[in-house]
Design a protein around this motif. Structure first.
Motif, mmCIF file in Angstrom:
data_model
loop_
_atom_site.group_PDB
_atom_site.id
_atom_site.type_symbol
_atom_site.label_atom_id
_atom_site.label_comp_id
_atom_site.label_asym_id
_atom_site.label_seq_id
_atom_site.Cartn_x
_atom_site.Cartn_y
_atom_site.Cartn_z
ATOM 1 N N GLU A 157 0.863 -1.275 0.115
ATOM 2 C CA GLU A 157 0.096 -0.093 0.034
ATOM 3 C C GLU A 157 0.770 1.338 0.074
ATOM 4 O O GLU A 157 2.020 1.220 0.618
ATOM 5 C CB GLU A 157 -0.912 0.224 1.197
ATOM 6 N N VAL A 158 0.313 2.082 -0.433
ATOM 7 C CA VAL A 158 1.029 3.588 -0.621
ATOM 8 C C VAL A 158 0.039 4.556 -0.175
ATOM 9 O O VAL A 158 -1.118 4.803 -1.131
ATOM 10 C CB VAL A 158 1.704 3.967 -1.995
ATOM 11 N N GLU A 159 0.165 5.299 0.885
ATOM 12 C CA GLU A 159 -0.670 6.487 1.148
ATOM 13 C C GLU A 159 -0.133 7.862 0.568
ATOM 14 O O GLU A 159 0.937 8.024 0.513
ATOM 15 C CB GLU A 159 -0.734 6.531 2.700
ATOM 16 N N LEU A 160 -1.116 8.313 -0.403
ATOM 17 C CA LEU A 160 -0.608 9.476 -1.000
ATOM 18 C C LEU A 160 -1.169 10.640 -0.337
ATOM 19 O O LEU A 160 -2.324 11.037 -0.226
ATOM 20 C CB LEU A 160 -1.459 9.551 -2.457
ATOM 21 N N ALA A 161 -0.262 11.369 0.669
ATOM 22 C CA ALA A 161 -0.735 12.192 1.628
ATOM 23 C C ALA A 161 -1.502 13.520 1.067
ATOM 24 O O ALA A 161 -2.463 13.849 1.626
ATOM 25 C CB ALA A 161 0.283 12.512 2.587
ATOM 26 N N LEU A 162 -0.869 14.043 0.137
ATOM 27 C CA LEU A 162 -1.251 15.232 -0.379
ATOM 28 C C LEU A 162 -2.685 15.039 -1.475
ATOM 29 O O LEU A 162 -3.355 15.737 -1.497
ATOM 30 C CB LEU A 162 -0.345 15.879 -1.491
ATOM 31 N N VAL A 165 -3.344 3.820 -2.175
ATOM 32 C CA VAL A 165 -3.487 2.797 -3.262
ATOM 33 C C VAL A 165 -2.605 1.432 -2.970
ATOM 34 O O VAL A 165 -1.888 1.452 -2.218
ATOM 35 C CB VAL A 165 -2.979 3.402 -4.677
ATOM 36 N N THR A 166 -2.933 0.628 -3.907
ATOM 37 C CA THR A 166 -2.457 -0.804 -3.812
ATOM 38 C C THR A 166 -1.402 -0.905 -5.054
ATOM 39 O O THR A 166 -1.977 -0.776 -6.093
ATOM 40 C CB THR A 166 -3.212 -2.010 -3.468
ATOM 41 N N VAL A 167 -0.281 -1.154 -4.857
ATOM 42 C CA VAL A 167 0.729 -1.319 -6.081
ATOM 43 C C VAL A 167 1.024 -2.759 -6.349
ATOM 44 O O VAL A 167 1.721 -3.426 -5.330
ATOM 45 C CB VAL A 167 2.088 -0.475 -5.596
ATOM 46 N N PRO A 168 0.485 -3.223 -7.359
ATOM 47 C CA PRO A 168 0.593 -4.613 -7.615
ATOM 48 C C PRO A 168 2.083 -4.846 -8.042
ATOM 49 O O PRO A 168 2.785 -4.072 -8.211
ATOM 50 C CB PRO A 168 -0.173 -4.863 -8.812
ATOM 51 N N THR A 169 2.670 -6.214 -8.199
ATOM 52 C CA THR A 169 4.033 -6.583 -8.329
ATOM 53 C C THR A 169 4.417 -6.014 -9.841
ATOM 54 O O THR A 169 5.643 -5.952 -9.960
ATOM 55 C CB THR A 169 4.296 -8.179 -8.416
ATOM 56 N N ASP A 170 3.591 -5.972 -10.624
ATOM 57 C CA ASP A 170 3.532 -5.751 -12.066
ATOM 58 C C ASP A 170 3.575 -4.200 -12.514
ATOM 59 O O ASP A 170 3.871 -3.760 -13.651
ATOM 60 C CB ASP A 170 3.010 -6.654 -12.985
ATOM 61 N N ARG A 171 3.421 -3.357 -11.582
ATOM 62 C CA ARG A 171 3.293 -1.732 -11.821
ATOM 63 C C ARG A 171 4.162 -1.100 -10.963
ATOM 64 O O ARG A 171 4.589 -1.304 -9.864
ATOM 65 C CB ARG A 171 1.801 -1.530 -11.900
ATOM 66 N N SER A 172 4.514 -0.007 -11.360
ATOM 67 C CA SER A 172 5.275 1.088 -10.633
ATOM 68 C C SER A 172 4.482 2.028 -9.608
ATOM 69 O O SER A 172 3.250 2.003 -10.024
ATOM 70 C CB SER A 172 5.989 1.776 -11.529
ATOM 71 N N ILE A 173 4.846 2.551 -8.618
ATOM 72 C CA ILE A 173 4.237 3.426 -7.842
ATOM 73 C C ILE A 173 3.722 4.487 -8.742
ATOM 74 O O ILE A 173 2.698 5.153 -8.401
ATOM 75 C CB ILE A 173 5.130 3.997 -6.742
ATOM 76 N N ALA A 210 8.454 -0.460 -2.346
ATOM 77 C CA ALA A 210 8.319 -0.547 -0.790
ATOM 78 C C ALA A 210 9.193 -1.897 -0.442
ATOM 79 O O ALA A 210 9.283 -2.679 -0.847
ATOM 80 C CB ALA A 210 7.059 -0.689 -0.279
ATOM 81 N N ALA A 211 9.911 -1.747 0.714
ATOM 82 C CA ALA A 211 10.474 -2.584 1.345
ATOM 83 C C ALA A 211 9.591 -3.258 2.631
ATOM 84 O O ALA A 211 10.231 -3.963 3.410
ATOM 85 C CB ALA A 211 11.977 -2.452 1.921
ATOM 86 N N CYS A 212 8.589 -2.909 2.699
ATOM 87 C CA CYS A 212 7.507 -3.061 4.070
ATOM 88 C C CYS A 212 6.069 -3.024 3.213
ATOM 89 O O CYS A 212 5.827 -2.904 1.993
ATOM 90 C CB CYS A 212 7.867 -2.152 4.652
ATOM 91 N N PRO A 213 4.958 -3.373 4.149
ATOM 92 C CA PRO A 213 3.903 -3.506 3.552
ATOM 93 C C PRO A 213 3.303 -1.971 3.160
ATOM 94 O O PRO A 213 2.109 -1.916 2.186
ATOM 95 C CB PRO A 213 2.845 -4.108 4.639
ATOM 96 N N ARG A 214 3.776 -1.150 3.574
ATOM 97 C CA ARG A 214 3.049 0.306 3.348
ATOM 98 C C ARG A 214 4.143 1.564 3.566
ATOM 99 O O ARG A 214 4.976 1.319 4.288
ATOM 100 C CB ARG A 214 2.187 0.532 4.562
ATOM 101 N N LEU A 215 3.850 2.262 2.542
ATOM 102 C CA LEU A 215 4.622 3.698 2.406
ATOM 103 C C LEU A 215 3.589 4.625 2.717
ATOM 104 O O LEU A 215 2.532 4.696 2.285
ATOM 105 C CB LEU A 215 5.247 3.580 1.208
ATOM 106 N N ILE A 216 4.105 5.721 3.149
ATOM 107 C CA ILE A 216 3.530 7.137 3.029
ATOM 108 C C ILE A 216 4.253 8.245 2.335
ATOM 109 O O ILE A 216 5.544 8.173 2.866
ATOM 110 C CB ILE A 216 3.151 7.610 4.398
ATOM 111 N N LEU A 217 3.845 8.652 1.213
ATOM 112 C CA LEU A 217 4.486 9.697 0.350
ATOM 113 C C LEU A 217 4.079 10.857 0.227
ATOM 114 O O LEU A 217 2.694 11.079 0.177
ATOM 115 C CB LEU A 217 4.601 8.927 -0.913
#
Length: 321
Positions: free
Chosen positions: A237-242, A247-255, A312-319
């Motif tokens: 998961e990537v939280e888009l703070a602004l 969103v969820t980023v699958p293995t075959d797509r980029s952030i 990500a090297a973990c389950p979730r990023l906040i960007l």
């Protein structure tokens, strides 16, 4: 992909053949405007009328009112260099973005700073030229090794004027190829740091030899490093703070792709992790850095990433997007 729109227009005031298949282009501001200040190592995005965006290192003197870039015509490239070599004329107007700089001179002290060994291969001389001049002007101990083919090495006379006997040319046709082991061994004996720019094979050879001898290397790559397997093998998961969405980023797509699809504005260009356009602040989470820009120390800080290739090297990023 949201490409840089170009925040200013520049005029092509001169084109010169710098070497075989290499054209030197001089750019000037329009009207009474001045070009932005820049530091050695910087590059600009050149936005061509075709819609292509290409990055070129500034190769001139930061004190000059005009800019210089060197463009290698690449037959196997994506068309940008061929358009420039074949169709660009003096008087043409181009949009540019930047300058941006991820390749600054290491160290700040004069006199007690480490000696610097510059290694350039081919068109990689363009950022090295002003960096080495800046180092010499600051009183640093400078040696420049320049590798290439006869007739295809621009700026040689300019380099000779700046560095004299501290410039060492390695011309393939003269059987004077760079001995990477010898150069890195000498750097180690002098406590020098190495600054390299050129083809991937040159970077890789220098990096390997320097690591074996404990020599610090700084570099800029024009080609992306090969991607290894991701540290986190599944979706994340990537939280888009602004933007206010997660969103969820699958293995075959980029952030980058997923964030843009969710409505985030992310400028990007190369999509290979070499240009730095998509640099994004990291607010939380651990990044799997897969770019060709950040140093190991910068990666350790975990405060920025290039979302076109890094993950990500973990389950979730906040960007901060």
């Amino acid at each position: 992909m949201s490409v840089p729109r170009g925040d200013r227009e520049v005029e092509v005031i001169a084109l010169r053949t710098a070497a075989a298949d290499i054209v030197e282009i001089e750019l000037a501001a329009r009207g009474d405007a001045a070009l932005p200040a820049w530091e050695p190592g910087a590059h600009i995005d050149l936005i061509l009328p075709t819609g292509l965006v290409r990055q070129y290192s500034l190769a001139g003197d930061p004190a000059s009112p005009t800019w210089r870039i060197g463009v290698l015509r690449e037959e196997s490239g994506r068309g940008g260099s061929r358009w420039i070599a074949d169709r660009l004329k003096p008087g043409a107007l181009l949009r540019i973005a930047g300058p941006r700089n991820h390749f600054t001179l290491p160290g700040h002290a004069v006199g007690d700073a480490a000696p610097l060994v510059f290694i350039a291969g081919g068109i990689g001389i363009t950022p090295i030229l002003p960096l080495a001049a800046q180092a010499r002007a600051a009183g640093r101990d400078v040696t420049v090794h320049y590798c290439g083919h006869a007739g295809r090495m621009p700026f040689v006379e300019e380099l000779r004027g700046l560095h004299g006997s501290s410039l060492v040319l390695h011309i393939s046709e003269e059987r004077a190829r760079l001995d990477v082991d010898a150069v890195t061994a000498e750097a180690a004996s002098r406590g020098a740091e190495i600054i390299v720019c050129g083809p991937a094979r040159l970077h890789d050879a220098v990096a390997q030899a320097a690591e074996e001898r404990g020599v610090v290397v700084h570099g800029e790559r024009f080609e992306a490093e090969p991607l290894s397997a991701p540290m986190w093998s599944g979706p994340f998961e990537v939280e888009l703070a602004l933007t206010g969405v997660t969103v969820t980023v699958p293995t075959d797509r980029s952030i980058l792709e997923v964030a843009e699809e969710a409505g985030a504005l992310v400028l990007s260009s190369c999509t290979e992790g070499t240009c730095g356009t998509c640099e994004t602040p990291v607010m939380d989470g651990v990044v799997d850095h897969r770019d060709s820009i950040l140093t190991p120390a910068q990666r350790q800080r975990n405060d920025t990433m290039y979302v076109c290739v890094s993950r990500a090297a973990c389950p979730r990023l906040i960007l901060e997007l």
